[in-house]
Write a protein that holds these residues in place. Structure first.
Motif: not given
Length: 513
Positions: A82-86, A97-99, A419-422
């Motif tokens: 879920x590359x933006x938020x979940x 909501x985790x962003x 910080x670890x978002x590919x």
């Protein structure tokens, strides 16, 4: 008449009173449950816009987090899906909501939305309504009054205090230097950062690094820090009633009394001293101004200062934020240096050239170690000391893709996931200081790297913290070679402050002259 007496007697009978109380309690429970269920329906409806990992109807995602060092990898895996938020559910009625994407993070961090009313409430008993948790006009006024306290002219004299604290720590490490024995970093580093904060906040030479077991205030600070972490990870303790009735609640009240009494006494004595000196220039000529001086002389446009309660809250906030978070950051920097000997040597060469034979850092030296600064930032990227920043919305918020959330929504910026978002960082698990070359930084969104948060509610002490990290890194590299202990790999535990379940271990040996 007789019938009235019989009616009153019946009405006031003990079994009837118990029955009435039971009925009222049942009505209250049903009413509360109805409100919670209605809230859950609204939460589900709002979060339908954001797909996420399946959750249990009662426990939510709580059972997914084992607190065994695997939680981070699970969060990163969800971040890839879920590359933006979940959404993350903590029980049936609390949902964040985790962003973890810069475009989403920008929306929340550029606002002045306050910290959430869940996790940060656990800290209030100690730090009160300080800058960390205050909101609205109070936050705005305090932020404006405190900002001059972090001007570079005020920060300059702190370098010597920081250097003294680091040297005390490094002297204590001498016993490990020729033993090939690994040792745990966080505890001694935490004492060092606490020593620095006490000197800079109070001008207090507490000797806490050598006498930490005897100073009642130091013991109270550590007790409160540990209790906050315990409460955060113990879900029944999220209830004020349950926690306050528990033995841990009693310990917190006792430690708060010690900490508050100490701070209040220091404030009282300093106010008396300032009255005698009667002139700010006179104070500055006698000694360097510390954080407490800044708080006591701060005035707004109406010539109004902070109340004693506000001053105590800000000092206690500075104590909490300034020692534990910096200790986490510094511990992982030293660990990262040990894991990457080629980068470590490059940093050491740069530091030795910048110091040019000196035993301490001068202000101008801070800007003469660019590669070491990039290394520090890369460590902060992979190991941000505050892994999650939580806010609660006070008005509807709309993200760049058009999805909207209403007032009262809990939003968690997962800094460690960001910080670890590919999608933002190439090979995010690889340690590479050159990511922070100016030409590489310019290619990334501004909110891709936020170790000190960003926007109007960013960390007011970030320059203080970066200076301390640079000083501690430089003086350690000048004196010791840091060596990885492959038998002790940290198991990360993202909580209020990033920690390792099994400690952070390294070996050291003296640097060849």
């Amino acid at each position: 008449m007789d019938s009235t007496k019989a009616f009153v007697k019946y009405q006031l009978g003990f079994p009837q009173i118990l029955h009435l109380i039971a009925v009222l309690c049942l009505v209250a429970v049903v009413y509360k449950l109805t409100i919670l269920l209605a809230r859950r329906r609204v939460l589900i409806q709002n979060m339908n816009l954001f797909p996420g990992p399946p959750s249990h109807w009662l426990f939510g995602h709580v059972k997914e987090f084992k607190m065994d060092g695997t939680d981070l990898q699970k969060s990163l895996k969800w971040g890839q899906q879920y590359p933006y938020a979940y959404p993350l559910w903590f029980g049936p009625f609390v949902c964040f909501l985790n962003i973890h994407h810069p475009d989403y993070v920008k929306t929340i961090l550029t606002s002045t939305e306050p910290k959430d009313n869940l996790a940060y409430n656990f800290i209030k008993a100690w730090i009160g309504e300080g800058l960390l948790v205050s909101k609205g006009q109070k936050w705005f006024r305090h932020r404006r009054l405190l900002t001059p306290g972090f001007h570079y002219e005020v920060l300059k004299p702190y370098l010597n205090l920081m250097s003294d604290s680091v040297k005390t720590m490094l002297d204590k490490w001498e016993r490990y230097a020729n033993t090939n024995e690994s040792f745990e970093l966080f505890n001694p580093v935490s004492l060092m950062t606490l020593d620095t904060i006490l000197k800079c906040a109070f001008s207090d030479n507490s000797n806490c690094q050598t006498e930490s077991g005897t100073n009642e205030y130091i013991k109270a600070v550590y007790e409160l820090t540990d209790l906050i972490k315990l409460r955060f990870r113990t879900f029944p303790y999220h209830s004020d009633l349950i926690f306050n009735l528990s033995p841990h609640g009693f310990r917190q009240r006792k430690a708060c009394k010690v900490a508050h009494s100490h701070t209040e006494e220091v404030i009282r004595k300093r106010k008396e001293a300032l009255k005698k000196e009667n002139d700010l220039d006179c104070v500055q000529n006698k000694r360097n101004m510390d954080f407490l001086d800044i708080l006591l002389v701060a005035r707004d446009e109406n010539k109004q200062g902070l109340s004693d309660e506000d001053i105590r809250a800000e000092v206690d906030t500075f104590m909490f934020e300034g020692h534990d978070t910096t200790a986490s950051a510094m511990s992982f920097i030293l660990y990262s240096l040990a894991c990457h000997p080629e980068y470590q040597q490059r940093c050491r060469d740069e530091v030795i050239q910048a110091l040019d034979g000196k035993d301490t850092m001068a202000w101008e030296d801070l800007s003469n170690i660019p590669y070491t600064t990039m290394f520090i930032k890369e460590s902060l990227r992979l190991y941000p000391p505050v892994p999650v920043i939580s806010r609660i919305t006070t008005k509807p918020i709309t993200f760049f893709d058009g999805r909207t959330l209403p007032e009262g929504t809990l939003i968690g910026t997962t800094v460690i996931g960001l910080h670890r978002n590919a999608t933002v960082w190439e090979n995010p698990e690889v340690f590479d200081p050159l990511r922070f070359l100016p030409e590489n930084v310019s290619k990334r969104p501004p909110h891709a790297f936020v170790p000190f948060s960003a926007g109007p509610r960013n960390c007011i002490g970030q320059n203080f913290a970066m200076n301390e990290l640079k000083v501690a890194t430089a003086l350690t590299l000048k004196r010791y070679q840091l060596i990885e202990d492959p038998t002790h790999k940290p198991k990360l535990l993202p909580r209020l402050v990033l920690r390792s379940i099994n400690g952070i271990y390294i070996k050291i040996k003296p640097v060849d002259p």
